[in-house]
Enzyme design. Sequence first.
Site, PDB file in Angstrom:
ATOM      1  N   GLU A 124       0.856  -1.225   0.160  1.00 28.78           N
ATOM      2  CA  GLU A 124      -0.044   0.016   0.260  1.00 28.78           C
ATOM      3  C   GLU A 124       0.951   1.404  -0.053  1.00 28.78           C
ATOM      4  OE1 GLU A 124      -2.063  -0.426   3.748  1.00 28.78           O
ATOM      5  OE2 GLU A 124      -2.386  -2.616   3.436  1.00 28.78           O
ATOM      6  N   LYS A 126       2.569   4.534   1.443  1.00 25.38           N
ATOM      7  CA  LYS A 126       2.433   5.000   2.636  1.00 25.38           C
ATOM      8  C   LYS A 126       2.117   6.464   2.667  1.00 25.38           C
ATOM      9  CE  LYS A 126       5.659   5.203   6.654  1.00 25.38           C
ATOM     10  NZ  LYS A 126       5.426   6.464   7.106  1.00 25.38           N
ATOM     11  N   ASP A 128       1.492  10.599   3.421  1.00 26.66           N
ATOM     12  CA  ASP A 128       2.081  11.120   4.450  1.00 26.66           C
ATOM     13  C   ASP A 128       0.927  12.181   5.203  1.00 26.66           C
ATOM     14  OD1 ASP A 128       4.011  12.284   5.684  1.00 26.66           O
ATOM     15  OD2 ASP A 128       4.840  13.406   4.045  1.00 26.66           O
ATOM     16  N   TYR A 236      -6.661   1.767   6.594  1.00 24.14           N
ATOM     17  CA  TYR A 236      -5.439   1.090   6.162  1.00 24.14           C
ATOM     18  C   TYR A 236      -5.570  -0.261   7.194  1.00 24.14           C
ATOM     19  CZ  TYR A 236      -2.761   3.902   9.534  1.00 24.14           C
ATOM     20  OH  TYR A 236      -2.536   4.391  10.586  1.00 24.14           O
ATOM     21  N   LYS A 325      10.799   3.490   2.362  1.00 24.68           N
ATOM     22  CA  LYS A 325      10.790   4.818   2.138  1.00 24.68           C
ATOM     23  C   LYS A 325      11.326   5.044   0.637  1.00 24.68           C
ATOM     24  CE  LYS A 325      10.521   7.707   5.320  1.00 24.68           C
ATOM     25  NZ  LYS A 325       9.836   8.601   6.039  1.00 24.68           N
ATOM     26  N   CYS A 419      29.864  40.837 -17.484  1.00 29.64           N
ATOM     27  CA  CYS A 419      29.429  39.672 -17.776  1.00 29.64           C
ATOM     28  C   CYS A 419      30.814  39.023 -17.177  1.00 29.64           C
ATOM     29  CB  CYS A 419      29.347  39.546 -19.187  1.00 29.64           C
ATOM     30  SG  CYS A 419      29.042  37.884 -19.747  1.00 29.64           S
ATOM     31  N   CYS A 422      32.650  37.514 -20.796  1.00 25.82           N
ATOM     32  CA  CYS A 422      33.382  38.351 -21.665  1.00 25.82           C
ATOM     33  C   CYS A 422      33.541  39.715 -20.932  1.00 25.82           C
ATOM     34  CB  CYS A 422      32.185  38.474 -23.004  1.00 25.82           C
ATOM     35  SG  CYS A 422      30.914  39.501 -22.755  1.00 25.82           S
ATOM     36  N   CYS A 436      23.664  40.094 -20.340  1.00 28.12           N
ATOM     37  CA  CYS A 436      25.131  40.473 -20.932  1.00 28.12           C
ATOM     38  C   CYS A 436      24.617  41.224 -22.271  1.00 28.12           C
ATOM     39  CB  CYS A 436      25.655  39.309 -21.288  1.00 28.12           C
ATOM     40  SG  CYS A 436      27.290  39.845 -22.326  1.00 28.12           S
ATOM     41  N   CYS A 442      29.691  37.600 -27.124  1.00 23.90           N
ATOM     42  CA  CYS A 442      29.803  36.957 -25.840  1.00 23.90           C
ATOM     43  C   CYS A 442      30.006  35.361 -26.207  1.00 23.90           C
ATOM     44  CB  CYS A 442      28.764  37.305 -24.971  1.00 23.90           C
ATOM     45  SG  CYS A 442      28.925  36.041 -23.457  1.00 23.90           S
TER      46      CYS A 442
HETATM   47  S1  IVH Z   1       0.022   0.417   8.724  1.00 26.99           S
HETATM   48  C1  IVH Z   1       1.439  -1.098  12.920  1.00 26.99           C
HETATM   49  N1  IVH Z   1      -0.556   1.387   6.509  1.00 26.99           N
HETATM   50  O1  IVH Z   1       2.688   5.397   8.704  1.00 26.99           O
HETATM   51  C2  IVH Z   1       1.086  -0.699  11.526  1.00 26.99           C
HETATM   52  N2  IVH Z   1       0.382   2.697   8.116  1.00 26.99           N
HETATM   53  O2  IVH Z   1       5.198   4.839  10.446  1.00 26.99           O
HETATM   54  C3  IVH Z   1       0.163   0.528  11.451  1.00 26.99           C
HETATM   55  N3  IVH Z   1       0.817   5.253   7.347  1.00 26.99           N
HETATM   56  O3  IVH Z   1       1.391   5.526  11.993  1.00 26.99           O
HETATM   57  C4  IVH Z   1       0.497   1.274  10.305  1.00 26.99           C
HETATM   58  N4  IVH Z   1       0.255   4.964   5.298  1.00 26.99           N
HETATM   59  O4  IVH Z   1       0.129   6.850  10.251  1.00 26.99           O
HETATM   60  C5  IVH Z   1      -0.106   1.624   7.605  1.00 26.99           C
HETATM   61  N5  IVH Z   1      -0.771   2.229   4.419  1.00 26.99           N
HETATM   62  C6  IVH Z   1      -0.391   2.456   5.489  1.00 26.99           C
HETATM   63  C7  IVH Z   1      -0.058   3.814   5.889  1.00 26.99           C
HETATM   64  C8  IVH Z   1       0.366   3.804   7.101  1.00 26.99           C
HETATM   65  C9  IVH Z   1       0.778   5.701   6.190  1.00 26.99           C
HETATM   66  C10 IVH Z   1       1.386   5.641   8.686  1.00 26.99           C
HETATM   67  C11 IVH Z   1       0.600   5.630   9.832  1.00 26.99           C
HETATM   68  C12 IVH Z   1       1.518   5.006  10.715  1.00 26.99           C
HETATM   69  C13 IVH Z   1       2.858   5.142  10.129  1.00 26.99           C
HETATM   70  C14 IVH Z   1       3.802   4.305  10.574  1.00 26.99           C
END
Ligand code: IVH
Length: 686
Positions: A124, A126, A128, A236, A325, A419, A422, A436, A442
């Site tokens: 999935e 991640k 932010d 999630y 990451k 410049c 030149c 210039c 130049c």
């Molecule tokens: S699973 C025990 N799935 O990442 C695991 N976390 O550093 C529970 N996050 O606190 C998290 N996308 O806020 C999971 N697809 C995803 C996520 C996700 C973002 C965040 C979440 C968590 C942090 C972990």
Amino acid sequence: MAKGSKKQPSPTPGYVLSEVLELRRLIDLHNHHYHTLDDPKIPDADFDSLLRRLELLETEWGLSVSDSPSLDVGGSVSEKFSAIAHSLPMLSLDKIFDFNDLYSFEDGVKNRLGTDYSSVYSCEPKIDGIAISLLYQGGELVRAATRGNGVIGEDVTHNIRTISNIPKKLKSFNKSALLEVRGEIYLGKSDFALLNARNLANFEKTFVNPRNTAAGAIRQLDSDLTKELPLQFFCYGIGQTKNIRFPHSLTDVFAQLREYGFPINERQRICTGSEQIIKYCEKLQQDRESLDYEIDGVVLKLDDLSLQNRLGVRARSPRWAVAYKFPAEEKTTIVLGVDFQIGRTGAITPVARLQPIFVGGATISNTTLHNMAEIARLGLCVGDKVLVRRAGDVIPKIVSVIEPAGPESRKEIRMPSTCPACGAGLELSGEILYRCSAGSACTAQLKESIRHFSSRNALNIDGLGDKLISQLVDAELIKEAADLFGLDYFELIKLERMGEKSARKILLAIDKSRDVTLSRFLFALGIREVGETTAASLANYFQNLDELLSASSRSLEEIEDVGPIVASNIVSFFSDHGNLQMIEKLKQHGVRLTHSSIPSARENPSFLNKIFVVTGTLSSMKREELKGKVLGLGAKVSGSISKSTDYLVAGDGAGSKLAKAESLGIKVLNELEFIELITPSNSGEN
Ligand code: IVH
């Protein structure tokens, strides 16, 4: 040492102890800025490095203690909110940064499960954003809590109720059931951009990034303020449950949650083993820019819930999941100096020389500062520590000064008075741009204009790189672009490091470029503000160069993309005697303007101003080539799908753009269909 006495473990040296204490202090401080104040002071990548260093030292020297920040999830609980105890702790995830770490993670899982076979993982994005726990009793949302310190969270139910894609009442839900759903709250990229644009227009404070904006909004006491932001949610996973049955795999759990009305990320996929996971990670990283929400990696979780149970959890993270990451898009570095570069039109651009850093997947050692106004805006001096951002293929930029250099080493950045190439005087053009004044006298300007002339989207002279152009100009073998066609083999091989074979190759490439379309030719001339699109519009409209040479400003302004400034640039370019002479010289050297096989906008206006988007990998042509064909039709190319898109050309591996186009009912063409559409007998049908 007395005979027979036991060897004592060597004591930890003082410098290690002080580094560990300092790391803990810094990590606590930055955790506070990030989680409590929603105002981080360093990029995530720098924070991750501090944490990794602390973990390493604690393990190597046996210095782990239960209250070390390496063992908690980083957040804290503000007294502003009522505290909520999580019945199952909300954990963090271990991070990995490259695919070797991924192999080790997978080996570790196999070892613990006692198998040689790869397991199935739910992969999935991640997201932010900020973690949230939602509690449903009898199908009603009764409580929402932040992660807090993982054990105790903050009650933010009042704010969460303002988020439109969080279901407040679940469809067909058992009255006695209890369900805790976990996920991430985020602010979409486009909504964030809109918010900042609006604030800027109202002279209000702008926000740094979507994550902190969302975190700040969730942790408001007044939910009317939260309501103002279009926050969203992706689910999630699940936490505690009662009187409710769920399937045995995460993928099936997601399907059930979707039925209840929870938004599940459309990019969730299952992958078996490292190779498939790597493909998933690479694809997601490729598509990262095109997603309307920020992601910083991939979360990998064992899909089988009973296997998750077998592996269990550590103090702060589960053993059954890990976060890969993406290479950091933001890093800090030092500005070592500033060079002033001269462009092909003489514009002087300050360029920062940086202590090289690996950011956004590439090593960066310099970056443009655009102009002196930008330097003033940043308050930048040589020696400063700065935050550099490089996202996707976008050019890297200095975002802000993180720490000014000390007074002894800090050096103000000043525009040179002449410049740097030149020595000619500089002219202020507009309010902030210096040029210039020497024109093609130049050498720096001359080199840049030849580089542009021979570049891929202009005459496309293969093998004529920056170094060779420099050599040719310095040896005075060329004084203008047209001289390229008069180059002599015997002069060429006299150049340093130029072999006979290379000389023949370059002459052949120059020869090949003699046949060129009007649109490429116009672009190659480097008329101020005439880019590829305008060049294509001009070529479409005029058909031949002579018509264009005698066009008036007024008639030029009738063309799409040509406003009064561009029109006057064109007219003044073609009234310059030197430029006309060069065009004549090019003709004499056998440069011939060809017509493209594609009908022009004038012959077939049905594509005029239509908007094309291209996605995926094409097999019969490069994207640039396709773009050229589209422009040649009098149509436009856009980078993103919207309601006004007319066609999406989808190559292999098309992803989110294809899905979006389909959902908006936009005509999707594969490569072959595109070629059929634009070839004369078919063109115009749609
Ligand atoms: S699973 C025990 N799935 O990442 C695991 N976390 O550093 C529970 N996050 O606190 C998290 N996308 O806020 C999971 N697809 C995803 C996520 C996700 C973002 C965040 C979440 C968590 C942090 C972990």
